[in-house]
Design an enzyme around this catalytic site. Structure first.
Site, PDB file in Angstrom:
ATOM      1  N   ASP A  75      -2.188  -1.421  10.410  1.00 52.38           N
ATOM      2  CA  ASP A  75      -2.586  -1.287   9.017  1.00 52.38           C
ATOM      3  C   ASP A  75      -2.963  -2.661   8.407  1.00 52.38           C
ATOM      4  O   ASP A  75      -3.492  -2.826   7.369  1.00 52.38           O
ATOM      5  CB  ASP A  75      -1.287  -1.213   8.380  1.00 52.38           C
ATOM      6  N   LYS A 121       0.951  -1.066  -0.077  1.00 53.86           N
ATOM      7  CA  LYS A 121       0.198  -0.015   0.035  1.00 53.86           C
ATOM      8  C   LYS A 121       0.793   1.189  -0.115  1.00 53.86           C
ATOM      9  O   LYS A 121       2.066   1.132   0.257  1.00 53.86           O
ATOM     10  CB  LYS A 121      -0.928  -0.081   1.076  1.00 53.86           C
TER      11      LYS A 121
END
Ligand code: C5P
Length: 323
Positions: A142, A18
Site C-alpha cells: 500500500d 486511505k
C-alpha cells in the site's frame, strides 16, 4: 542551492489514511501475493510526523511514537531513502498516531511514504517519483499509493497505480471497531474461495465501476465475507451506518474499519453524532467524521508542509504521473 544540505532541517508533515472504494482479490500469484483490482482513496484523518535531518558521516535513524509500534516502517523508509540518495546523516522522527492500527486504513504505509516524500526535501537529495515508487513497493503493497494520494486504481499487488480524476469531496464516517485484523491471515482465509470463473466477473464489474465511479455503484470488498464471518460485530456496525443514512458502507482493506459515504455534510455529521454519541458504539469502537481528499489537496498539503525546504529541480519529485 542544490545538492546535499549542510545544516539541520526539520518539518511537520501529515500522513493521511486511505480507504478502498472497491477491492477485488482475483487469485494467488506465483510470488505468494494476491492479484488485486482496487480503488484507493485518501481521506482527511491523518497521523502527524515531525522529521528532522542533520548531515553526518553515518546513517542514524530514530523514531519515537506514542503508540509503542515495534519495528516502525518509518525507520526502514528513512534508511532506504538515504541509501538511494547516497546521503548519510541523522534522521529523527516523532510520530503522533491518529489513524487506528490494523484497521485497513493504511496508517503504517502512509507514515512510511511520508518519510520517503519528506526526506529528499530535507536532505537535498534527488529521487524521482519512479525511484520512490520502487522503494515504496519494497516497504509494502500500500506504500506506493501514498506517494500519489487522491483517487487511484491499484492493480497487481496494489503497487501498479493509475491516478484517476479527483472524486467530489464526499463526506464520510469511519468506524474503527478496535479489532486488529491480521492481513496475511485474511488473504489465507479468502484464497481457497477464489475461482477462475469469478475472476472474469470481478474484472468486468471492477472496470464498470472505474468507468462510472459514483454513489451506489456496484462496489465491493471481497474481504467482507471472510472477515465478517469471524467478527460478527462488523455486519452489525455496517447496518448501523446504513440506518444512520449512509448511501453506501464498505469495509476498507482487509478490515476491520468500515466507512460510510454520505451525499451531504449535514447527513454525515448527524450520522457521526448518532454513532459516536448515545449507545451506538462500544467503548473500544471509535467513529471519525472525515472527507475524501483529492490529489490536488493532497499535493498542496505536501507543498505547504515542505515549503521552506523546496529546492527547484529536487522537490517535488519529478514524475511521469504528475504531468
Ligand atoms: O505488502 P504488505 O507487507 O502490505 O503485505 C502483507 C501481507 O499481505 C503479505 O505478506 C501477503 O501475505 C498479503 N498480501 C497479499 N497480496 C497482496 C498484498 C498483500 O497476499 N496484494
Amino acid at each position: 542551492m542544490s545538492g546535499p544540505v549542510r545544516e539541520l532541517r526539520r518539518a511537520r508533515v501529515r500522513a493521511a489514511a486511505k480507504i478502498n472504494l472497491d477491492l477485488r482479490v482475483l487469485g494467488r500469484r506465483p510470488d505468494g501475493f494476491h492479484e488485486l483490482r482496487t480503488i484507493f482513496q485518501t481521506v482527511s484523518l491523518a497521523d502527524i510526523i515531525d522529521i528532522a535531518f542533520a548531515p553526518g558521516r553515518r546513517a542514524e535513524v530514530s523514531v519515537e511514537d506514542d503508540a509503542g509500534i515495534p519495528d516502525n516502517l518509518m525507520a526502514r523508509a528513512a534508511r532506504l531513502a538515504m541509501e538511494a540518495m547516497r546521503i548519510t546523516g541523522r534522521v529523527e522522527m516523532r510520530l503522533r498516531k491518529r489513524i487506528p492500527m490494523g484497521a485497513g486504513l493504511g496508517g503504517g504505509s502512509s507514515d512510511a511514504a511520508a518519510v520517503l516524500l519528506a526526506l529528499p526535501a530535507l536532505a537535498g537529495g534527488r529521487l524521482s517519483m519512479e525511484e520512490l515508487m520502487v522503494l515504496a513497493a519494497q516497504l509494502g503493497s500500500d506504500v506506493p499509493f501514498f506517494l500519489l494520494g487522491g483517487t487511484a486504481v491499484g492493480i497487481g499487488r496494489g503497487t501498479e497505480l493509475f491516478p484517476l480524476p479527483d472524486a467530489p469531496r464526499w463526506p464520510a464516517v469511519l468506524v474503527a471497531p478496535g479489532i486488529h485484523v491480521d492481513t496475511p491471515g485474511a488473504y489465507a482465509a479468502l484464497s481457497p474461495r477464489l475461482t477462475t470463473e469469478s475472476q472474469q466477473n470481478k474484472i468486468v464489474s471492477f472496470q464498470a465501476h472505474v468507468w462510472d465511479l459514483g454513489f451506489g455503484k456496484p462496489a465491493g470488498n471481497d474481504f467482507e465475507t471472510v472477515v465478517f464471518e469471524r467478527h460478527g460485530r462488523l455486519p452489525v456496525l455496517k447496518k448501523a451506518l446504513l440506518r444512520a443514512g449512509a448511501s453506501m458502507v464498505m469495509m476498507t482493506g482487509s478490515g476491520s474499519a468500515l466507512f460510510g459515504l454520505f451525499p451531504d455534510r449535514e447527513g454525515a455529521s448527524q450520522a457521526w453524532r448518532r454513532m459516536a454519541g448515545g449507545s451506538g458504539l462500544r467503548a473500544e469502537e471509535k467513529a471519525y467524521r472525515v472527507s475524501l481528499v483529492g490529489r490536488t489537496s493532497y499535493r498542496s498539503m505536501w507543498t505547504r508542509a515542505l515549503a521552506e525546504h523546496i529546492i527547484p529541480g529536487i522537490w517535488p519529485p519529478r514524475s511521469r504521473y504528475m504531468r
